[in-house]
Design a protein around this motif. Structure first.
Motif, mmCIF file in Angstrom:
data_model
loop_
_atom_site.group_PDB
_atom_site.id
_atom_site.type_symbol
_atom_site.label_atom_id
_atom_site.label_comp_id
_atom_site.label_asym_id
_atom_site.label_seq_id
_atom_site.Cartn_x
_atom_site.Cartn_y
_atom_site.Cartn_z
ATOM 1 N N MET A 1 35.479 -37.544 -8.549
ATOM 2 C CA MET A 1 34.882 -37.888 -7.270
ATOM 3 C C MET A 1 34.132 -39.212 -7.375
ATOM 4 O O MET A 1 33.528 -39.492 -8.392
ATOM 5 N N GLY A 2 34.187 -39.968 -6.305
ATOM 6 C CA GLY A 2 33.533 -41.276 -6.310
ATOM 7 C C GLY A 2 32.162 -41.243 -5.658
ATOM 8 O O GLY A 2 31.574 -40.172 -5.471
ATOM 9 N N PRO A 3 31.663 -42.424 -5.311
ATOM 10 C CA PRO A 3 30.318 -42.560 -4.736
ATOM 11 C C PRO A 3 30.124 -41.819 -3.412
ATOM 12 O O PRO A 3 28.988 -41.512 -3.055
ATOM 13 N N ASP A 34 29.118 -41.683 -14.110
ATOM 14 C CA ASP A 34 30.436 -42.258 -14.385
ATOM 15 C C ASP A 34 30.345 -43.592 -15.124
ATOM 16 O O ASP A 34 31.297 -44.015 -15.765
ATOM 17 N N ARG A 35 29.202 -44.257 -15.049
ATOM 18 C CA ARG A 35 29.023 -45.509 -15.781
ATOM 19 C C ARG A 35 28.323 -45.276 -17.129
ATOM 20 O O ARG A 35 28.709 -45.807 -18.143
ATOM 21 N N MET A 48 31.802 -34.001 -20.032
ATOM 22 C CA MET A 48 30.874 -33.912 -18.904
ATOM 23 C C MET A 48 31.592 -33.879 -17.560
ATOM 24 O O MET A 48 31.036 -33.449 -16.554
ATOM 25 N N HIS A 49 32.845 -34.338 -17.532
ATOM 26 C CA HIS A 49 33.555 -34.473 -16.261
ATOM 27 C C HIS A 49 34.619 -33.400 -16.029
ATOM 28 O O HIS A 49 35.247 -33.381 -14.968
ATOM 29 N N CYS A 80 28.071 -33.139 -12.986
ATOM 30 C CA CYS A 80 28.933 -32.262 -13.793
ATOM 31 C C CYS A 80 29.447 -31.090 -12.960
ATOM 32 O O CYS A 80 30.610 -30.697 -13.078
ATOM 33 N N ALA A 81 28.609 -30.543 -12.092
ATOM 34 C CA ALA A 81 29.025 -29.425 -11.238
ATOM 35 C C ALA A 81 30.081 -29.889 -10.229
ATOM 36 O O ALA A 81 31.080 -29.202 -10.002
#
Ligand code: ZN
Length: 134
Positions: A1-3, A34-35, A48-49, A80-81
């Motif tokens: 998923m993104g921002p 993500d960064r 974590m992902h 993470c969820a």
């Protein structure tokens, strides 16, 4: 998923959960995972992902968030969820997409209603648990 999920919706949901004062901090920590913990840089980061390993991180960061009153840890638990639901077990949704089958698992708008509902519910559970801390 993104921002869209990791930042915009998380910001909105945090405000909805009564955490307006730290909503920005929570959403920023969520999107930054993500960064700061890029999946491709190490096996630990990868975990974590993707479920089922990501559930361990949800538990760990959630506990840290409540104990240390940390909005940053809560943002990481949320990330993470949210990824756990979106990416599926063992990242299968990603593997299917990379093989040219199925939808992009990181596309919120293309996600089925039940996936979006689960991401929302998991997120609100964590936010409410944090709200009730102390
Ligand atoms: Zn991620």
């Amino acid at each position: 998923m993104g921002p869209l999920v990791h930042y915009e919706l998380t910001l909105q949901w945090a405000q909805e959960a009564g955490l307006a004062d730290v909503a920005e901090q929570i959403a920023r920590a969520d999107v930054l995972v993500d960064r700061e913990f890029r999946a491709t840089t190490s096996l630990k980061n990868l975990t974590m992902h993707f479920a089922p390993w990501s559930y361990f991180w949800v538990w760990r960061y959630r506990r840290q968030a409540v104990r240390e009153d940390s909005a940053v840890a809560l943002g990481r638990a949320l990330h993470c969820a949210q990824d756990s639901v979106a990416h599926g077990v063992l990242g299968l949704a990603h593997l299917r997409f990379d093989a040219g089958l199925g939808r992009n698992p990181d596309d919120w708008r293309a996600a089925p209603e039940r996936i979006r509902e689960r991401i929302y519910e998991r997120s609100m559970d964590l936010l409410h648990a944090f709200r009730k801390r102390g």
